[in-house]
Design a protein around this motif. Structure first.
Motif, PDB file in Angstrom:
ATOM      1  N   LYS A   1       0.853  -1.189   0.000  1.00 27.88           N
ATOM      2  CA  LYS A   1       0.000   0.000   0.000  1.00 27.88           C
ATOM      3  C   LYS A   1       0.892   1.244   0.000  1.00 27.88           C
ATOM      4  O   LYS A   1       1.631   1.467   0.959  1.00 27.88           O
ATOM      5  CB  LYS A   1      -0.914   0.003   1.228  1.00 27.88           C
ATOM      6  CG  LYS A   1      -2.081  -0.969   1.118  1.00 27.88           C
ATOM      7  CD  LYS A   1      -2.952  -0.945   2.375  1.00 27.88           C
ATOM      8  CE  LYS A   1      -3.744   0.333   2.505  1.00 27.88           C
ATOM      9  NZ  LYS A   1      -4.741   0.498   1.408  1.00 27.88           N
TER      10      LYS A   1
ATOM     11  N   TYR B   1      -3.952  -1.597  -2.670  1.00 26.54           N
ATOM     12  CA  TYR B   1      -2.725  -2.369  -2.882  1.00 26.54           C
ATOM     13  C   TYR B   1      -2.269  -2.261  -4.331  1.00 26.54           C
ATOM     14  O   TYR B   1      -3.070  -2.391  -5.266  1.00 26.54           O
ATOM     15  CB  TYR B   1      -2.946  -3.844  -2.516  1.00 26.54           C
ATOM     16  CG  TYR B   1      -2.595  -4.158  -1.080  1.00 26.54           C
ATOM     17  CD1 TYR B   1      -1.316  -4.579  -0.731  1.00 26.54           C
ATOM     18  CD2 TYR B   1      -3.536  -4.026  -0.071  1.00 26.54           C
ATOM     19  CE1 TYR B   1      -0.982  -4.862   0.582  1.00 26.54           C
ATOM     20  CE2 TYR B   1      -3.223  -4.302   1.252  1.00 26.54           C
ATOM     21  CZ  TYR B   1      -1.937  -4.718   1.571  1.00 26.54           C
ATOM     22  OH  TYR B   1      -1.603  -4.989   2.886  1.00 26.54           O
TER      23      TYR B   1
ATOM     24  N   GLN C   1       1.322  -2.702   6.199  1.00 31.46           N
ATOM     25  CA  GLN C   1       1.843  -1.337   6.086  1.00 31.46           C
ATOM     26  C   GLN C   1       3.020  -1.056   7.013  1.00 31.46           C
ATOM     27  O   GLN C   1       3.624   0.010   6.942  1.00 31.46           O
ATOM     28  CB  GLN C   1       0.723  -0.327   6.373  1.00 31.46           C
ATOM     29  CG  GLN C   1      -0.404  -0.354   5.372  1.00 31.46           C
ATOM     30  CD  GLN C   1      -1.501   0.638   5.709  1.00 31.46           C
ATOM     31  OE1 GLN C   1      -1.295   1.852   5.694  1.00 31.46           O
ATOM     32  NE2 GLN C   1      -2.681   0.124   6.047  1.00 31.46           N
TER      33      GLN C   1
ATOM     34  N   ASP D   1      -5.321  -3.991   6.845  1.00 33.77           N
ATOM     35  CA  ASP D   1      -4.599  -4.627   5.742  1.00 33.77           C
ATOM     36  C   ASP D   1      -5.208  -5.989   5.415  1.00 33.77           C
ATOM     37  O   ASP D   1      -5.375  -6.342   4.244  1.00 33.77           O
ATOM     38  CB  ASP D   1      -3.120  -4.798   6.100  1.00 33.77           C
ATOM     39  CG  ASP D   1      -2.405  -3.473   6.293  1.00 33.77           C
ATOM     40  OD1 ASP D   1      -2.871  -2.463   5.728  1.00 33.77           O
ATOM     41  OD2 ASP D   1      -1.392  -3.450   7.007  1.00 33.77           O
TER      42      ASP D   1
ATOM     43  N   GLU E   1      -8.519  -5.680   3.544  1.00 35.18           N
ATOM     44  CA  GLU E   1      -8.380  -5.311   2.136  1.00 35.18           C
ATOM     45  C   GLU E   1      -7.710  -6.414   1.322  1.00 35.18           C
ATOM     46  O   GLU E   1      -8.117  -6.712   0.194  1.00 35.18           O
ATOM     47  CB  GLU E   1      -7.574  -4.017   2.008  1.00 35.18           C
ATOM     48  CG  GLU E   1      -7.418  -3.547   0.579  1.00 35.18           C
ATOM     49  CD  GLU E   1      -6.701  -2.211   0.462  1.00 35.18           C
ATOM     50  OE1 GLU E   1      -6.389  -1.820  -0.677  1.00 35.18           O
ATOM     51  OE2 GLU E   1      -6.455  -1.567   1.506  1.00 35.18           O
TER      52      GLU E   1
END
Length: 678
Positions: free
Chosen positions: A91, A98, A324, A333, A336
């Protein structure tokens, strides 16, 4: 758990439960790789060793294809399998999605980084060690592949090592160049230049600040932006000189228990053999990693467990998405990225368990529903059914599955033992195989792994196809190989080559016949699986994977003027240490009288909470002054009024603590101390 669902159910719980029971019948979703009642071969010869049933004819298997003998070969194979599909994801910022880079782009960038290192004076040789001091990120991965393209060996550094250990590694591994992710780490390294005179070049991933430039100039250290390193390689390309199977891939430093860390030398074969053994096991169970699979990378790449997991992914053409770098954003994270392969550790999984159980405990209905769901799913698992489409999944477990991204089809746990109860809980909740393995850095991270579909818990699975395992007698602990109990010893192509520049410790670890002595005590189960039951040496792991040397801590705590004797205890299923302390009978009563205004004999004083508080504060202070890490500090203590002695059988004739006896003797107190501790 979904409160709305519970409200809808109301008094219809019984009906829903009955319906769920009948609708949870379905066939297994994969074929077991072995007969679960007999999962190993007994190797021929006097060693009485065992090996996986997947090792043809009971002989260790290091590789499958002649052209895939190194980690770099495995990456190129992944590129072919994926048809140059997406490889690494990251990211750019918290608000951006991403981004992905392809396998071929990784190879291109890796060759440029490797050529750039040569342009900076690093030789294309296996004796060249390149330090990497970074969190998991794309540049880390590319740098590693770049090193392998030119026969170089990487040496990971990480924050929890501490300053002294970090300096020691830089000097012992002869690191003249280190690749760093952040200016902060560069500043830390530059601040210790007087102790690391051979360090001359620092490559920095993030934009170098003026302050760092000035500090580097002061210490005559060359700084180069990572992007400029890649550009140098692009402008001055080099013919590839890839590593061979017997070349070192990584010198992986263990965190150490007493004294300084040890650098385990792992060749490409040492790393690849267990990687292929794991992927072969998954393939046999229709769990093979495919190009559309995604792994979430958040466990430190400096450790062998994460490196193994990532190698399994890229050798099969899968995708690796990096978090991240902020654990507080990890759940975002995961949401996603929606990983399908989820490597984890007990510390995180224990939190999942605690959170779910705490949520269910607020309501009798929630608690009953959860228990019924767990019982039903456990029965399925023991009969070979693993799925996430039952009614119980929809009613109870869907929220947990969604918290892991909703697509997990394989979850692994390592680095420390996981409670069997929590392991079964997770298998029920996740609706996918949850596998526990066993190993250590010195055997390429792993030597046993549970077979997908085996519903039994309380063991770490059978040996892999790449190594034999035998148990040897530990007479002083009354463990005998004839009783299927003893020290776990490993032999095979995954066993490391030794500790760098440390022949003494190497000989302590690997005997003359090539067996790695782990220091762990195991027991063979009837089905050929291994169970870890003890530790030979006075060293153990906490639940978060930190090694503890209790005698080191005891030697610190006895510096307190109030303390005569200490017994430090830890449990590999817990994340905290506890201590049994005997106050000094010659000095403490007077201190209690004069400073605390307390009277009474030692037994009365030991039962006083004020006394306990004073001693706890003092040993913590002494520990801090001695440099003990937070996880090395006791979080609860029990005061005992009588000195340990030979006469009461708590000391050996040479006045050493009888640790096993003390553990049994204080069993009740230990359980009491751990009631309120993680």
């Amino acid at each position: 758990m979904d409160d709305t669902v519970l409200k809808v159910l109301g008094t219809g719980t019984v009906v829903a439960t009955a319906a769920a029971y009948w609708l949870t019948r379905s066939p297994p979703n994969f074929n077991p790789a072995v007969d679960f009642t007999e999962q190993t071969y007994n190797a021929l010869g006097p060693e009485k060793a065992k090996i996986s049933k997947q090792a043809e004819k009971g002989v260790t298997v290091a590789y499958d294809e002649e052209d895939v003998r190194t980690l770099h070969d495995a990456f190129k194979k992944g590129a072919r399998i994926s048809n140059n599909g997406p490889c690494l994801g990251w990211k750019p910022s918290p608000t951006e999605p991403y981004n992905w880079i392809s396998y071929n782009d990784v190879l291109t960038k890796g060759s440029r980084v490797g050529a750039g290192l040569i342009a900076m004076g690093q030789a294309a040789s296996n004796s060249t060690h390149i330090g990497i001091y970074s969190q998991n990120r794309v540049e880390y991965f590319i740098s590693e592949q770049g090193c392998y393209m030119y026969s170089m060996c990487i040496v990971p550094l990480y924050d929890t090592l501490g300053i002294e250990a970090c300096n020691y590694i830089i000097n012992q591994a002869e690191l003249s160049l280190i690749i760093c992710d952040k200016n902060e780490k560069v500043t830390n390294l530059l601040g210790r230049m007087s102790e690391t005179p051979n360090l001359r070049i620092l490559v920095v991933m993030e934009t170098i600040t003026d302050d760092v430039k000035a500090l580097a100039q002061k210490h005559s250290v060359d700084l180069i932006q990572y992007s400029d390193l890649e550009k140098k390689g692009e402008e001055a390309p080099q013919d590839l000189k890839p590593s061979g199977p017997d070349d070192l891939a990584v010198v992986c430093y263990t965190s150490g228990t007493t004294g300084l860390p040890k650098g385990a030398m792992l060749t490409h074969e040492n790393c690849l053999a267990p990687t292929l053994a794991c992927t072969n096991l998954f393939d046999s169970n229709n769990l093979i990693v495919k190009p559309d699979d995604v792994l979430i990378s958040y466990l430190p790449l400096a450790h062998s467990y994460e490196r193994l997991c990532e190698a399994c992914m890229y050798s099969c053409g899968g995708k690796i998405g990096f978090f991240q770098g902020d654990v507080r954003k990890l759940m975002d994270d995961i949401k996603e990225l929606k990983p399908t392969v989820f490597p984890s550790v007990p510390r995180l999984l224990n939190r999942v368990f605690d959170k779910v159980m705490a949520g269910a405990s607020v309501s009798a209905i929630k608690s009953k529903m959860l228990n019924m769901a767990l019982a039903s799913k456990e029965a399925e698992i023991k009969s070979g059914i693993i799925r996430k489409n039952s009614w119980w999944d929809k009613l109870v477990f869907s929220k947990i599955q969604e918290s892991l991204g909703g697509r997990v089809r394989l979850l692994t746990t390592g680095s420390a033992p996981l409670s069997p109860k929590i392991l079964m809980f997770l298998r029920c909740c996740v609706g996918a195989p949850v596998l526990e393995g066993y190993g250590q850095t010195e055997c390429g991270a792993i030597c046993t792994l549970q077979v997908p579909g085996d519903g039994q818990i309380g063991n770490v699975g059978p040996p892999l196809r790449c190594n034999y395992i035998k148990l040897v007698d530990v007479p002083d602990m009354n463990y005998n190989a004839s009783d299927d109990k003893g020290e776990v010893c490993i032999k095979g192509p995954n066993v490391f080559k030794g500790y760098i520049k440390d022949p003494v410790k190497t000989q302590e670890a690997i005997d003359e016949d090539g067996w790695l002595h782990t220091g762990d005590v195991g027991q063979w189960m009837d089905n050929g699986c291994l169970k870890i039951i003890d530790r030979k040496k006075n060293i153990f792991k906490l639940a978060q994977g930190e090694y503890i040397a209790p005698e080191k801590i005891e030697n610190v705590y006895v510096r307190s003027p109030h303390v005569a004797q200490v017994y430090i205890h830890g449990d590999s299923l817990k994340s905290s240490l506890i201590a049994v302390i005997v106050p000094d009978p010659d000095t403490f009563p007077a201190f209690a009288r004069d400073k605390l205004g307390l009277s009474g004999d030692m037994a009365e004083l030991c039962n006083n909470e004020q006394v306990k508080k004073v001693i706890m504060e003092d040993i913590t202070s002494v520990g801090k002054k001695a440099g003990l890490a937070s996880f090395e500090q006791a979080k609860a203590i029990h005061l005992y009024p009588e000195l340990f002695s030979v006469e009461n059988e708590l000391l050996t004739p040479t006045f050493k603590s009888k640790r096993n006896t003390l553990k049994v003797f204080f069993k009740k107190e230990i359980e009491e101390m751990y009631k309120d501790l993680p």
